[in-house]
Design an enzyme around this catalytic site. Sequence first.
Site, mmCIF file in Angstrom:
data_model
loop_
_atom_site.group_PDB
_atom_site.id
_atom_site.type_symbol
_atom_site.label_atom_id
_atom_site.label_comp_id
_atom_site.label_asym_id
_atom_site.label_seq_id
_atom_site.Cartn_x
_atom_site.Cartn_y
_atom_site.Cartn_z
ATOM 1 N N CYS A 119 -12.077 3.847 -29.457
ATOM 2 C CA CYS A 119 -13.372 4.494 -29.657
ATOM 3 C C CYS A 119 -14.106 4.704 -28.342
ATOM 4 O O CYS A 119 -15.173 4.121 -28.111
ATOM 5 C CB CYS A 119 -14.218 3.646 -30.599
ATOM 6 S SG CYS A 119 -13.298 3.244 -32.071
ATOM 7 N N GLY A 134 3.863 -3.481 -3.706
ATOM 8 C CA GLY A 134 3.859 -3.621 -5.160
ATOM 9 C C GLY A 134 4.312 -2.307 -5.778
ATOM 10 O O GLY A 134 5.458 -2.133 -6.192
ATOM 11 N N GLY A 153 0.759 -1.247 0.000
ATOM 12 C CA GLY A 153 0.000 0.000 0.000
ATOM 13 C C GLY A 153 0.787 1.292 0.000
ATOM 14 O O GLY A 153 0.201 2.348 -0.242
ATOM 15 N N TYR A 158 -9.279 5.268 -12.860
ATOM 16 C CA TYR A 158 -9.218 5.945 -11.543
ATOM 17 C C TYR A 158 -9.028 7.453 -11.650
ATOM 18 O O TYR A 158 -8.681 8.087 -10.651
ATOM 19 C CB TYR A 158 -8.024 5.423 -10.728
ATOM 20 C CG TYR A 158 -7.839 3.936 -10.677
ATOM 21 C CD1 TYR A 158 -8.737 3.115 -10.008
ATOM 22 C CD2 TYR A 158 -6.729 3.345 -11.276
ATOM 23 C CE1 TYR A 158 -8.541 1.747 -9.946
ATOM 24 C CE2 TYR A 158 -6.525 1.978 -11.213
ATOM 25 C CZ TYR A 158 -7.444 1.191 -10.550
ATOM 26 O OH TYR A 158 -7.239 -0.154 -10.487
HETATM 27 N N1 LLP Z 1 -1.424 -7.049 -0.977
HETATM 28 C C1 LLP Z 1 -2.724 -7.165 -1.310
HETATM 29 C C2 LLP Z 1 -3.553 -8.162 -0.637
HETATM 30 C C3 LLP Z 1 -3.265 -6.309 -2.294
HETATM 31 O O1 LLP Z 1 -4.561 -6.420 -2.606
HETATM 32 C C4 LLP Z 1 -2.433 -5.353 -2.927
HETATM 33 C C5 LLP Z 1 -2.960 -4.473 -3.955
HETATM 34 C C6 LLP Z 1 -1.077 -5.292 -2.548
HETATM 35 C C7 LLP Z 1 -0.614 -6.151 -1.567
HETATM 36 C C8 LLP Z 1 -0.101 -4.340 -3.175
HETATM 37 O O2 LLP Z 1 -0.455 -3.021 -2.957
HETATM 38 P P1 LLP Z 1 0.534 -1.837 -3.387
HETATM 39 O O3 LLP Z 1 1.771 -1.911 -2.521
HETATM 40 O O4 LLP Z 1 0.862 -2.008 -4.836
HETATM 41 O O5 LLP Z 1 -0.264 -0.617 -3.139
HETATM 42 N N2 LLP Z 1 -4.743 -1.178 -9.900
HETATM 43 C C9 LLP Z 1 -4.675 -0.191 -8.843
HETATM 44 C C10 LLP Z 1 -4.067 -0.754 -7.567
HETATM 45 C C11 LLP Z 1 -4.808 -1.967 -7.056
HETATM 46 C C12 LLP Z 1 -4.154 -2.556 -5.837
HETATM 47 C C13 LLP Z 1 -4.807 -3.832 -5.456
HETATM 48 N N3 LLP Z 1 -4.185 -4.506 -4.356
HETATM 49 C C14 LLP Z 1 -3.909 1.017 -9.366
HETATM 50 O O6 LLP Z 1 -3.528 1.029 -10.521
HETATM 51 O O7 LLP Z 1 -3.734 1.988 -8.629
#
Ligand code: LLP
Length: 415
Positions: A342, A275, A239, A316
Amino acid sequence: MTHFPRIAGQLHAEQVSLATIGQLYGTPCYIYSRRAIESAWQELDQALEPHPHQICYAVKANSNLAVLNLMARMGSGFDVVSGGELQRVLAAGGDPAKVVFSGVGKTNSELELALSSGVGCINLESVTEIGRLEKIAGDLGVVAPVALRVNPDVDAQTHPYISTGLKENKFGVDINGAVKIYHRIAASKHLSAIGIDCHIGSQLTQLEPLVDAVERLLLVVDELAKQDITLDHIDVGGGLGIRYQDEQPPSMTDYANLLLKLFAGRTEHIYVEPGRSLVGNSGVLLTQVIGLKPGDEKNFALVDAAMNDLLRPTLYSAWHDIQPVSESTEHNRSWDVVGPICETGDFLGQNRQLGIAEDDLLAVMSCGAYGFTMASNYNSRPKAAEVMVDGNQHHLIRKREEISQLFADEYLLAD
Ligand code: LLP
């Protein structure tokens, strides 16, 4: 984005000019910096060094095998949410023992694959899943290592689509019922409770909600310990946000220090599932201007990348910086940078002051996370190529799709 410098007016990835990559591999093309990925991972690993920990890179952010392989070589673990992601990790040389398998709706075949591959931990998200996993582990004659994903009911204060830790969200089990569920797990001879897990949301720019969530988790862990259920790890999810525009997210080190403080004096391992913060600012999307369409109301720069390549602006309203690869003063005005799809929602950026001409290359910045992994073939557009730069070297890490691949698996009716 320190690993994407402008040298003599030309945008580079490390030491390779983006113009060279455009010439060699074509556009649209995702370009990643090896150094950026490695330094982000190492910064986090070193900052957490004083406490036993495991980084489980969230594969959904960028699942290219070369990226996963770089993570594996540094000793990373992985957070996967599907059988597909697990198989990618295994194909890239990841250690299954360092994999946590998350996901709110795992199928029986995914649970079977997780157990037969020897994943380190399965993050359970519902009571029904517990029963299904118990049966599968029994049939396979194994004991499944599990953590319970609890929903701590905190507001992550991020975009509603990527906020996951509120009671109203579909994820995890109600934290108030967690102790009872751990007793249910402890009573099973095919399940072993080794951890607890949460993930409150993504692109967090403040840490208070995370502190609240972890504090709530620690209360549960302490209550369990009193009842003779001791856990080996506490997984605080991912996150941590990145800077796309003018956000001021906490640094990796501030984030790690906060976790160290929360875990001071404790023996459980800290698990993190980052991530975006590891790969987001490690990649750009290179695109070429097809044509310019100035108008009374709006000026459109039509480019060859579109919402199928990068969905974030459309889905988003996400803002990504857009930079010309070569600085130019030509046609300097406010442009909407749009793709050929489109849909009116097909834009990469709106109202951007840019000096551009037809055929120019543009770089859409901060695209290393949730860029390629969210790409689709909408409008029968082949997926872009992916290239990894390493110093003055560049490597193709995914070939551009051929149109023929797009319908190779489709069948005509016989009559
Ligand atoms: N762990 C779990 C259980 C998750 O659901 C997620 C992300 C992460 C870790 C990794 O989160 P991060 O460190 O990347 O914030 N597509 C969206 C983001 C969706 C994130 C979903 N879960 C975007 O482009 O902003």
